[in-house]
Design a protein around this motif. Sequence first.
Motif, short mmCIF file in Angstrom:
data_model
loop_
_atom_site.label_atom_id
_atom_site.label_comp_id
_atom_site.label_asym_id
_atom_site.label_seq_id
_atom_site.Cartn_x
_atom_site.Cartn_y
_atom_site.Cartn_z
N LEU A 247 1.09 -1.13 0.03
CA LEU A 247 0.09 0.13 -0.04
C LEU A 247 0.84 1.39 0.03
O LEU A 247 0.38 2.22 -0.45
CB LEU A 247 -0.86 0.08 1.30
CG LEU A 247 -2.37 -0.89 1.10
CD1 LEU A 247 -2.91 -1.08 2.43
CD2 LEU A 247 -3.16 -0.38 0.11
N VAL A 248 2.09 1.05 0.61
CA VAL A 248 2.82 2.30 0.88
C VAL A 248 3.03 2.91 -0.80
O VAL A 248 3.34 4.01 -0.94
CB VAL A 248 4.26 1.97 1.31
CG1 VAL A 248 5.23 3.03 1.00
CG2 VAL A 248 3.94 2.03 2.81
N GLN A 249 3.05 2.02 -1.95
CA GLN A 249 3.18 2.47 -3.23
C GLN A 249 1.99 2.90 -3.80
O GLN A 249 1.93 3.37 -5.07
CB GLN A 249 3.60 1.07 -4.08
CG GLN A 249 4.95 0.49 -3.78
CD GLN A 249 4.89 -1.06 -4.58
OE1 GLN A 249 5.62 -0.97 -5.39
NE2 GLN A 249 4.33 -1.93 -3.98
N HIS A 250 0.99 3.03 -3.08
CA HIS A 250 -0.30 3.62 -3.41
C HIS A 250 -1.13 2.63 -4.57
O HIS A 250 -1.41 3.17 -5.44
CB HIS A 250 -0.16 5.14 -4.10
CG HIS A 250 0.26 6.15 -3.15
ND1 HIS A 250 0.80 7.39 -3.24
CD2 HIS A 250 0.47 5.99 -1.54
CE1 HIS A 250 0.87 8.17 -2.12
NE2 HIS A 250 1.08 7.20 -1.17
N LYS A 251 -0.96 1.50 -4.15
CA LYS A 251 -1.43 0.67 -5.07
C LYS A 251 -2.70 -0.07 -4.35
O LYS A 251 -2.52 -0.43 -3.04
CB LYS A 251 -0.58 -0.49 -5.56
CG LYS A 251 0.34 0.15 -6.63
CD LYS A 251 1.54 -1.06 -6.95
CE LYS A 251 2.59 -0.46 -7.95
NZ LYS A 251 3.65 -1.75 -8.37
N PRO A 252 -3.62 -0.57 -4.90
CA PRO A 252 -4.75 -1.49 -4.15
C PRO A 252 -4.20 -2.87 -3.72
O PRO A 252 -3.70 -3.57 -4.19
CB PRO A 252 -5.96 -1.55 -5.13
CG PRO A 252 -5.46 -0.47 -6.06
CD PRO A 252 -4.10 -0.50 -6.16
N VAL A 253 -5.19 -3.09 -2.58
CA VAL A 253 -4.91 -4.51 -2.20
C VAL A 253 -6.26 -5.25 -1.73
O VAL A 253 -7.11 -4.45 -1.27
CB VAL A 253 -4.11 -4.50 -0.65
CG1 VAL A 253 -4.10 -5.78 0.05
CG2 VAL A 253 -2.83 -3.80 -1.04
N VAL A 254 -6.25 -6.42 -2.16
CA VAL A 254 -7.45 -7.17 -1.80
C VAL A 254 -7.00 -8.23 -0.66
O VAL A 254 -6.03 -8.88 -0.82
CB VAL A 254 -7.56 -8.02 -3.09
CG1 VAL A 254 -9.01 -8.85 -2.84
CG2 VAL A 254 -8.39 -6.80 -4.44
N THR A 255 -8.05 -8.27 0.32
CA THR A 255 -7.52 -9.06 1.46
C THR A 255 -8.84 -10.05 2.08
O THR A 255 -9.92 -9.66 1.79
CB THR A 255 -7.26 -8.16 2.76
OG1 THR A 255 -8.45 -7.31 3.01
CG2 THR A 255 -6.07 -7.15 2.57
#
Length: 352
Positions: A247-255
């Motif tokens: 997330l630090v890269q400003h990319k989405p994460v699906v959990t």
Amino acid sequence: MMAEYLLFATERYALPILAPLAQALHASGQSVSAWFADGAAGSQLPGVPNVDLRQALALRPRAVFSAANWVPPFIAGAKVQVFHGFNVQKRDSARGHFRVRGLFDLYCTQGPATTDPFRALAEREGHFAVAQTGWPKLDPLFREDGGASAALRAPAAGRPVILFGSTFTERLSAAPHLYDQIAADIARGERYWLLTLHPKCSEALFARYRALAGAHAAFIEPEQVMAAQRAADVLVSDTSSIVSEFLVQHKPVVTFRNRVPQPHMIDFDEATALPAMLDRALAPEPALMAEIRRYAETIHPYRDGCSSERVIAATEDFLAGELGVLKRKPFGAWTRGLQIRRELGYWGPAKR
């Protein structure tokens, strides 16, 4: 005059944390050695000689940088905690990220979410200092990596790249639950997958995921994880520290069934919903991206790839006395030191 520094780790997942720090020390003309114990034994960092315990004692390092929960207190030098992950709330704070055992002199924190609690603890305890530096592991996300991430992305041939990474904690791991859905998505070939597992996952689970590698997927070893994070568009995970890293890269994460789902995640409970979650992540709404950026600022505001240099500078400030005078370590640190000696089978003198 060239100074000696020691890197310490007990698990393979610490190698990507310590590697940028070793590079920064080398770039500043310093001598660096590594002592890898337990699960990290036998590992190697490029250009860094390995030493055993007695050799580490003989080095009398200026500082020991630990990416583990502990460090032998009888080795010379400042004991610097650089952390092996973000606080992802796998357990309560008293047992987890903010547990202070009296072994470290300096905590190099990742961002305000970590700094503020540790500074409060330092004010109360008085036997360690705190400096907000950012996390060395994330330096490669914001620097050129010699084409490593481009090489991982190249087989996608323009397709979206999805990284899967899972924790080893059995009750929290998505790996057993999402295998069938991931395998089906790989078979369709519309997306390209990079697959990795925590080094502590079972060999059987490793075998299943390695077998998915082919024209539409690749299996990623722990040493390649940072390049894989750069290469991927979206991460699929669970309650793992890799969520925060990505997330630090400003990319989405699906959990999948995150222990503490939050607005910066796309969290879901049913494995069959994975394709729909991926579609959403690949076309994220502005509100989600705003939450991701807000969260990133709280955990790791640095995007310059220079956290390793800040860790070194903070360590030198500590050694110069610029971070204050510490109280004596608590009695619990002495008893923990005895336990470490017993575990390592070392009863020689401390090297102070």
